[in-house]
Design a protein around this motif. Structure first.
Motif, mmCIF file in Angstrom:
data_model
loop_
_atom_site.group_PDB
_atom_site.id
_atom_site.type_symbol
_atom_site.label_atom_id
_atom_site.label_comp_id
_atom_site.label_asym_id
_atom_site.label_seq_id
_atom_site.Cartn_x
_atom_site.Cartn_y
_atom_site.Cartn_z
ATOM 1 N N ALA A 216 0.643 -0.994 -0.109
ATOM 2 C CA ALA A 216 -0.051 0.149 -0.029
ATOM 3 C C ALA A 216 0.875 1.159 -0.051
ATOM 4 O O ALA A 216 1.977 1.365 0.426
ATOM 5 N N GLY A 217 0.282 2.352 -0.453
ATOM 6 C CA GLY A 217 0.853 3.518 -0.456
ATOM 7 C C GLY A 217 2.104 3.731 -1.411
ATOM 8 O O GLY A 217 2.381 2.869 -2.141
ATOM 9 N N ASN A 218 2.839 4.782 -1.292
ATOM 10 C CA ASN A 218 4.085 4.934 -2.097
ATOM 11 C C ASN A 218 5.366 4.318 -1.571
ATOM 12 O O ASN A 218 5.430 4.048 -0.552
ATOM 13 N N PHE A 219 6.144 4.239 -2.593
ATOM 14 C CA PHE A 219 7.585 3.737 -1.977
ATOM 15 C C PHE A 219 8.332 4.516 -1.003
ATOM 16 O O PHE A 219 8.301 5.680 -1.153
ATOM 17 N N PHE A 220 8.789 3.834 -0.047
ATOM 18 C CA PHE A 220 9.627 4.487 0.814
ATOM 19 C C PHE A 220 11.147 3.652 0.705
ATOM 20 O O PHE A 220 11.097 2.838 1.447
ATOM 21 N N GLY A 221 11.976 4.116 0.144
ATOM 22 C CA GLY A 221 13.187 3.283 -0.206
ATOM 23 C C GLY A 221 12.619 2.242 -1.349
ATOM 24 O O GLY A 221 12.228 2.454 -2.191
ATOM 25 N N ARG A 222 12.994 1.209 -0.730
ATOM 26 C CA ARG A 222 12.762 0.013 -1.422
ATOM 27 C C ARG A 222 11.307 -0.856 -1.104
ATOM 28 O O ARG A 222 10.865 -1.493 -1.705
ATOM 29 N N LYS A 223 10.809 0.009 -0.040
ATOM 30 C CA LYS A 223 9.611 -1.013 0.368
ATOM 31 C C LYS A 223 8.171 0.146 0.544
ATOM 32 O O LYS A 223 8.447 1.147 0.460
ATOM 33 N N LYS A 224 7.132 -0.627 0.384
ATOM 34 C CA LYS A 224 5.781 0.185 0.394
ATOM 35 C C LYS A 224 5.290 -0.289 1.735
ATOM 36 O O LYS A 224 5.697 -1.204 2.387
ATOM 37 N N SER A 225 4.356 0.540 2.222
ATOM 38 C CA SER A 225 3.634 0.213 3.487
ATOM 39 C C SER A 225 2.820 -0.875 3.340
ATOM 40 O O SER A 225 2.379 -1.197 2.649
ATOM 41 N N LEU A 226 2.314 -1.169 4.804
ATOM 42 C CA LEU A 226 1.107 -2.262 4.733
ATOM 43 C C LEU A 226 -0.282 -1.306 4.955
ATOM 44 O O LEU A 226 -0.461 -0.651 5.383
ATOM 45 N N TYR A 227 -1.203 -2.024 4.472
ATOM 46 C CA TYR A 227 -2.590 -1.608 4.388
ATOM 47 C C TYR A 227 -2.991 -1.355 5.782
ATOM 48 O O TYR A 227 -2.567 -2.362 6.672
ATOM 49 N N ALA A 228 -3.760 -0.416 6.271
ATOM 50 C CA ALA A 228 -4.234 -0.288 7.533
ATOM 51 C C ALA A 228 -5.710 -1.135 7.575
ATOM 52 O O ALA A 228 -6.497 -1.115 6.965
ATOM 53 N N LEU A 229 -5.805 -1.738 8.947
ATOM 54 C CA LEU A 229 -6.943 -2.736 9.071
ATOM 55 C C LEU A 229 -8.050 -1.973 9.738
ATOM 56 O O LEU A 229 -7.803 -1.286 10.718
ATOM 57 N N GLN A 230 -9.337 -2.370 9.694
ATOM 58 C CA GLN A 230 -10.332 -1.636 10.270
ATOM 59 C C GLN A 230 -11.389 -2.866 11.074
ATOM 60 O O GLN A 230 -11.626 -3.829 10.441
ATOM 61 N N GLU A 231 -11.746 -2.616 12.184
ATOM 62 C CA GLU A 231 -12.779 -3.108 12.927
ATOM 63 C C GLU A 231 -12.183 -4.725 13.315
ATOM 64 O O GLU A 231 -12.994 -5.526 13.078
ATOM 65 N N TYR A 232 -10.974 -4.605 13.507
ATOM 66 C CA TYR A 232 -10.356 -6.017 13.769
ATOM 67 C C TYR A 232 -10.679 -6.313 15.432
ATOM 68 O O TYR A 232 -11.144 -5.424 16.226
ATOM 69 N N ASN A 233 -10.346 -7.612 15.925
ATOM 70 C CA ASN A 233 -10.745 -7.712 17.079
ATOM 71 C C ASN A 233 -9.413 -7.647 17.994
ATOM 72 O O ASN A 233 -9.529 -7.482 19.388
ATOM 73 N N THR A 234 -8.196 -8.136 17.794
ATOM 74 C CA THR A 234 -6.739 -7.995 18.246
ATOM 75 C C THR A 234 -5.748 -7.271 17.416
ATOM 76 O O THR A 234 -5.643 -7.755 16.300
ATOM 77 N N ARG A 235 -5.144 -6.479 17.996
ATOM 78 C CA ARG A 235 -4.021 -5.790 17.265
ATOM 79 C C ARG A 235 -2.911 -6.732 17.688
ATOM 80 O O ARG A 235 -2.380 -7.185 18.562
ATOM 81 N N LEU A 236 -2.029 -6.797 16.429
ATOM 82 C CA LEU A 236 -0.464 -7.720 16.757
ATOM 83 C C LEU A 236 0.487 -6.767 16.343
ATOM 84 O O LEU A 236 1.451 -7.007 16.761
ATOM 85 N N ALA A 237 0.128 -5.991 15.144
ATOM 86 C CA ALA A 237 1.224 -5.014 15.043
ATOM 87 C C ALA A 237 0.749 -3.457 14.497
ATOM 88 O O ALA A 237 -0.355 -3.613 13.748
ATOM 89 N N MET A 238 1.363 -2.461 14.740
ATOM 90 C CA MET A 238 0.853 -1.183 14.271
ATOM 91 C C MET A 238 2.000 -0.406 13.647
ATOM 92 O O MET A 238 3.190 -0.726 13.701
ATOM 93 N N ASN A 239 1.637 0.593 12.729
ATOM 94 C CA ASN A 239 2.617 1.349 12.176
ATOM 95 C C ASN A 239 3.003 2.679 12.937
ATOM 96 O O ASN A 239 2.534 2.978 13.978
ATOM 97 N N GLU A 240 3.636 3.676 12.361
ATOM 98 C CA GLU A 240 4.003 4.731 13.149
ATOM 99 C C GLU A 240 3.028 5.734 13.551
ATOM 100 O O GLU A 240 3.287 6.366 14.403
ATOM 101 N N CYS A 241 2.084 5.688 12.821
ATOM 102 C CA CYS A 241 0.831 6.370 12.869
ATOM 103 C C CYS A 241 -0.374 5.629 14.217
ATOM 104 O O CYS A 241 -1.203 6.219 14.236
ATOM 105 N N GLY A 242 0.115 4.463 14.382
ATOM 106 C CA GLY A 242 -0.764 3.976 15.534
ATOM 107 C C GLY A 242 -1.839 3.191 15.047
ATOM 108 O O GLY A 242 -2.954 2.578 15.430
ATOM 109 N N GLU A 243 -1.793 2.925 13.523
ATOM 110 C CA GLU A 243 -2.843 2.187 12.883
ATOM 111 C C GLU A 243 -2.374 0.835 12.907
ATOM 112 O O GLU A 243 -1.207 0.553 12.738
ATOM 113 N N THR A 244 -3.359 -0.210 12.828
ATOM 114 C CA THR A 244 -3.114 -1.406 13.087
ATOM 115 C C THR A 244 -2.621 -1.956 11.600
ATOM 116 O O THR A 244 -3.616 -2.052 10.866
ATOM 117 N N VAL A 245 -1.907 -2.999 11.368
ATOM 118 C CA VAL A 245 -1.499 -3.269 10.267
ATOM 119 C C VAL A 245 -1.481 -4.879 10.043
ATOM 120 O O VAL A 245 -1.370 -5.403 9.045
#
Length: 342
Positions: A216-245
């Motif tokens: 998802a999103g634009n390239f940062f260096g060689r890598k793209k970011s992960l899509y953010a998840l909505q209405e999940y039950n349990t968070r396992l990992a989040m990005n720098e903005c606090g969104e669950t990925v």
């Protein structure tokens, strides 16, 4: 299951075949389920120069030289391994126990990388062809792709609604194989959005971080970011903005863990992330070990178990192998393998 060209020769003497590698290679094949092994090649030979793209001497450093008399060092290691299994018929009716399965439907580099990652994490796994077979296992890992066959989508939805535990990684599907819009995530009740962060660094557990290659999103260096998840039950990992990925969704008696990233076995932190995702599904590996590799065989008829331990390193390894809550101290020489009844 068998291998009609199980390697025992090398067309160059750099590097020459290490007899201890050959022994470990032979034992690993049998312990992983091979019951027919035809060595390639067993004996060196001579042929007419026009018969192949090599010289008249078909010298592959086979266990037996062209004169039929000289036996190279790895010949004796092959004999040792054959005699070990020939003297114990228990292995003929033994099957490897799997922690989970990889569901495949195309020749995907993500599947190959995931398999290597499982090996690094000492996760034993089988493979299910989702085009031909319906998954009937407790835990299933599937790498998504932009185009997924509708039959696979239908089987995955049925798998979850029947109580299966599904791990989804890779690129969320857009189309099915008929050119129609793919409905996998919609039918599973999973909604994703573009992330607010352009970066690909995620945090999981309490203080572990890893930079993931997403879609998802634009390239940062060689890598793209992960899509953010909505209405999940349990968070396992989040990005720098606090969104669950990476998160867990409960669907009846089934569960889904999803993260839109590429599993990369060359990155050490992916092993810790893998184990974190499996723990969230209740899919703890039966056997835990660090540098050694180990798995369990179960006899099909009497239900007895044996633990197989392998040292793939060219140095002695001393460590602990955990079978459930039971620690077993092991010390293996370079390229050594061992069997223990449990």
């Amino acid at each position: 299951p068998g291998a009609l060209e199980y390697e025992s020769g090398m067309f160059t003497d750099i590097h020459a075949i290490n007899p201890y590698e050959q022994e470990l290679w032979m034992a690993t094949g049998v312990l992983n389920g091979l019951r027919i092994i035809s060595l390639f090649q067993s004996v060196d030979g001579i042929h007419q120069s026009w018969e192949a793209d090599v010289s008249r001497m078909y010298n592959y450093h086979a266990p037996i030289s062209v004169d039929g008399k000289t036996l190279r060092p790895h010949y004796y290691k092959i004999q040792k391994t054959i005699r070990y299994f020939d003297g114990d018929p228990w292995f003929l009716d033994a099957e490897k126990e799997y922690d989970l399965f990889i569901g495949t439907y195309t020749k995907s580099r993500l599947d190959a990388s995931t398999a290597h990652l499982f090996f690094r994490g000492n996760i034993t796994f089988g493979v299910i062809d989702l085009i031909r077979n319906t998954p009937k296992c407790a835990f299933l890992w599937v790498n998504m792709d932009k185009i997924m066959p509708q039959i696979v989508i239908d089987k995955l939805v049925e798998y979850v609604t029947s109580g299966g535990h599904l791990i989804l990684t890779g690129d969320p599907p857009i189309y099915n194989d008929r050119g129609e819009r793919a409905n996998l995530l919609d039918r599973l009740g999973i909604h994703i959005t573009d992330p607010s962060s352009p970066f690909s660094l995620v945090q999981f557990e309490e203080d572990q971080y890893v930079r993931l290659t997403g879609f998802a999103g634009n390239f940062f260096g060689r890598k793209k970011s992960l899509y953010a998840l909505q209405e999940y039950n349990t968070r396992l990992a989040m990005n720098e903005c606090g969104e669950t990925v990476i998160g867990v969704y409960h669907r009846g008696t089934g569960d889904i863990v999803i993260g839109t990233f590429i599993p990369e076995y060359l990155v050490e932190e992916h092993k810790a992330l893998l184990l974190s995702m499996l723990r969230a599904m209740g899919a703890e590996p039966q056997v835990k070990t660090d540098r050694l590799r180990a798995f369990i065989l179960r006899h099909r008829h009497n239900g007895s178990h044996r633990l197989c331990i392998l040292n793939y390193w060219h140095q002695p390894i001393k460590g602990t192998v955990w079978v459930g809550e039971i620690p077993i101290g092991m010390e293996l020489d370079p390229l050594e393998w061992a069997i223990r009844s449990i």
